[in-house]
Design a protein around this motif. Structure first.
Motif, short mmCIF file in Angstrom:
data_model
loop_
_atom_site.label_atom_id
_atom_site.label_comp_id
_atom_site.label_asym_id
_atom_site.label_seq_id
_atom_site.Cartn_x
_atom_site.Cartn_y
_atom_site.Cartn_z
N ASP A 47 3.69 25.15 72.18
CA ASP A 47 3.13 24.88 70.87
C ASP A 47 2.67 23.54 70.90
O ASP A 47 1.39 23.52 70.04
N ILE A 48 2.63 22.73 71.74
CA ILE A 48 1.94 21.17 71.73
C ILE A 48 1.84 20.93 73.10
O ILE A 48 2.86 20.91 74.02
N ILE A 49 0.64 20.42 73.58
CA ILE A 49 0.55 20.05 74.77
C ILE A 49 -0.41 18.66 74.69
O ILE A 49 -1.69 18.60 73.91
N ALA A 50 0.05 17.36 75.32
CA ALA A 50 -0.45 16.33 75.09
C ALA A 50 -0.60 15.73 76.82
O ALA A 50 -0.05 15.91 77.45
N TYR A 51 -1.94 15.17 76.79
CA TYR A 51 -2.29 14.58 78.01
C TYR A 51 -3.43 13.59 78.03
O TYR A 51 -4.00 13.43 76.76
N ARG A 52 -3.73 12.79 79.06
CA ARG A 52 -4.79 12.02 78.97
C ARG A 52 -5.99 12.32 79.95
O ARG A 52 -5.57 12.79 81.11
N ASP A 194 -18.89 11.35 77.49
CA ASP A 194 -18.33 11.59 76.28
C ASP A 194 -16.90 12.15 76.65
O ASP A 194 -15.80 11.79 75.89
N LEU A 195 -16.68 13.05 77.57
CA LEU A 195 -15.18 13.60 77.84
C LEU A 195 -14.70 12.46 78.42
O LEU A 195 -13.36 12.45 78.46
N LEU A 196 -15.05 11.27 79.27
CA LEU A 196 -14.33 10.42 79.64
C LEU A 196 -14.16 9.26 78.78
O LEU A 196 -13.39 8.16 79.02
N GLY A 197 -14.98 9.19 77.53
CA GLY A 197 -14.66 8.37 76.59
C GLY A 197 -15.36 7.07 76.91
O GLY A 197 -15.05 6.00 76.45
N LEU A 198 -16.42 7.03 77.59
CA LEU A 198 -17.22 6.04 77.88
C LEU A 198 -18.05 5.62 76.70
O LEU A 198 -18.39 6.25 75.73
N PRO A 199 -18.64 4.39 76.64
CA PRO A 199 -19.32 3.77 75.52
C PRO A 199 -20.52 4.69 75.05
O PRO A 199 -21.17 5.21 76.05
#
Length: 463
Positions: A47-52, A194-199
């Motif tokens: 139902d729900i999958i969470a990851y970093r 973007d995928l890594l959340g860089l500025p």
């Protein structure tokens, strides 16, 4: 293949499903090449999958109530995913797909009247006319000559969207607009920063490539806008096509019309959403029909009973129930808009799940439409999934080819009428079979395209 492959019914193509998470480098490469190829086997069961990933938290929303929470009940807390926005903005600007907040609300209010049923009935005549012309061309192809039905669906929906958008300017170089959009699609891919959340100051080369790809389309649309405004200034009419309707639209709450840039952005958005998505859905429909003669026979029986050999019309749409079921099932197995995402503005909670501020919540129609908990035989082609009794029993938010909540696709009615009328007009005139040996695979870019196409042998349908 899964155990479902042993059950009766056609199992259409899908990417390999992994038993564990992909290594980071493989994951990033796969995301850029084929977004739906990253899902693990458990993604279709949980139902729900969470990851970093890097500096970002991701939540995969496979639970219908979590989807409702994010897309409807608490939609104000979830904005468009910034990665998706940055991918689309170089081509689509600040149109309905990419805008947020008061800008989006104003645009939605102004465009809602354009997609009312009375408008759609007028556009339907264009859909039928273009489809009938394509049926004539396909019916006289030499025996043994193959044709790419994905390409043919692109061409016919390109003609339809061009005539509905630019109808008063028949001399418009629509093919140049189509080529520009094709070049743009090649540039739209996730950037690793973007995928890594860089500025944001970290360079993203694809943004520059996207703007360059759209240069020809910009020039054509802006010239059309200028000519229409000049015509109106000289006492002429803006026209009843989409361009004219956009130029004439007025915000009933705040007053004022759209600027030229706003009109340009909406036209680019309509062109992508109203051309690419329907064509892709229809391409997959032909692929599926070619593999299931029983479904094809039932479809053609309905067409014979309802149409009796004439082209489909707007008034036939409600009568073509099974034709619509076939299209809906094709969009279940191959949703053109395969993945969307939202970003949490503030921290949120759903049951025991904590969603931190800035987290990306992924809603994937590709996953939900094949989920083991919500569909019987989820990988099997079965239009009866959309029979009235099954539809009534199905949980909401398990089928969402047009999205959900306030941002559900404004062109949903246009797209469904177009797809049903095109399929009905063509399928009663022609029979199409896959080219022997052809292998088709789904590739998730902006839309879920069949690659390398849908090569088919087409012949006039036997009387």
């Amino acid at each position: 293949m899964d155990a479902a492959a042993a059950e009766p019914g056609f199992i259409p193509a899908y990417p390999e499903r992994h038993d564990g998470r992909l290594p980071l480098v493989t994951l990033l490469r796969t995301l850029r090449e084929n977004a739906i190829g990253t899902w693990t086997r458990e993604s279709y069961e949980r139902d729900i999958i969470a990851y970093r990933l890097g500096f970002k938290t991701f939540v995969v929303a496979n639970h219908p109530e979590l989807i409702r929470h994010v897309m409807l009940d608490n939609a104000a807390n979830y904005t468009r995913d910034p990665v998706g926005k940055r991918m689309l903005e170089p081509g689509l600007g600040n149109g309905l797909l990419t805008s947020e907040g008061t800008d989006w609300k104003r645009q939605r209010r102004m465009m809602a009247p354009i997609f009312q049923p009375r408008r759609l009935s007028g556009f339907a005549a264009i859909m039928t006319d273009s489809s009938a012309a394509l049926a004539e061309r396909l019916a006289v192809l030499p025996a043994g000559q193959s044709v790419d039905m994905a390409e043919q669906m692109m061409l016919v929906t390109l003609e339809i969207i061009a005539r509905t958008m630019f109808g008063a300017d028949a001399a418009t170089d629509v093919s140049a607009v189509g080529r520009a959009m094709d070049r743009y699609q090649v540039t739209v891919r996730p950037n690793i920063p973007d995928l890594l959340g860089l500025p944001r100051w970290v360079p993203r080369p694809s943004a520059r490539e996207g703007r360059a790809a759209m240069a020809d389309m910009d020039a054509i649309i802006r010239d059309l806008i200028r000519r229409r405004r000049d015509r109106a200034a000289a006492g002429g009419e803006l026209g009843g096509d989409l361009l004219g309707l956009l130029l004439a639209a007025v915000d009933e709450e705040g007053g004022g019309a759209m600027s030229d840039t706003e009109v340009r952005d909406q036209m680019a958005t309509f062109f992508l959403a109203g051309h690419e998505t329907t064509a892709t859905a229809l391409a997959w429909t032909w692929y599926l029909l070619a593999h299931d003669p029983a479904v094809e026979a039932k479809l053609q029986a309905e067409l014979d009973a309802v149409l009796g050999g004439r082209p489909a019309e707007y008034g036939d749409y409600e009568k073509l129930a099974y034709t619509r079921m076939v299209v809906e099932e094709a969009m279940r197995l191959y949703p053109p808009a395969h993945t969307t995402a939202r970003q949490a503005v503030a921290a949120d909670r759903f049951g025991d799940l904590e969603i931190p501020a800035g987290a990306n919540v992924i809603v994937s129609p590709w996953l939900m439409h094949r989920h083991r908990l919500y569909w019987t035989r989820p990988d099997v082609f079965d239009p009866e999934n959309f029979a009235p009794e099954r539809t009534a029993q199905r949980r909401r938010y398990t089928y969402l080819p047009f999205g959900a909540g306030p941002r559900i696709c404004i062109g949903q009615g246009f797209a469904m009428i177009e797809a049903v009328l095109i399929l009905a007009t063509l399928a009663q005139r022609i029979a199409a079979r896959m080219l022997p040996g052809a292998v088709v695979r789904p590739v998730g870019k902006i839309t879920l395209r069949p690659m390398p196409g849908v090569p088919m042998l087409v012949a006039p349908r036997a009387a």
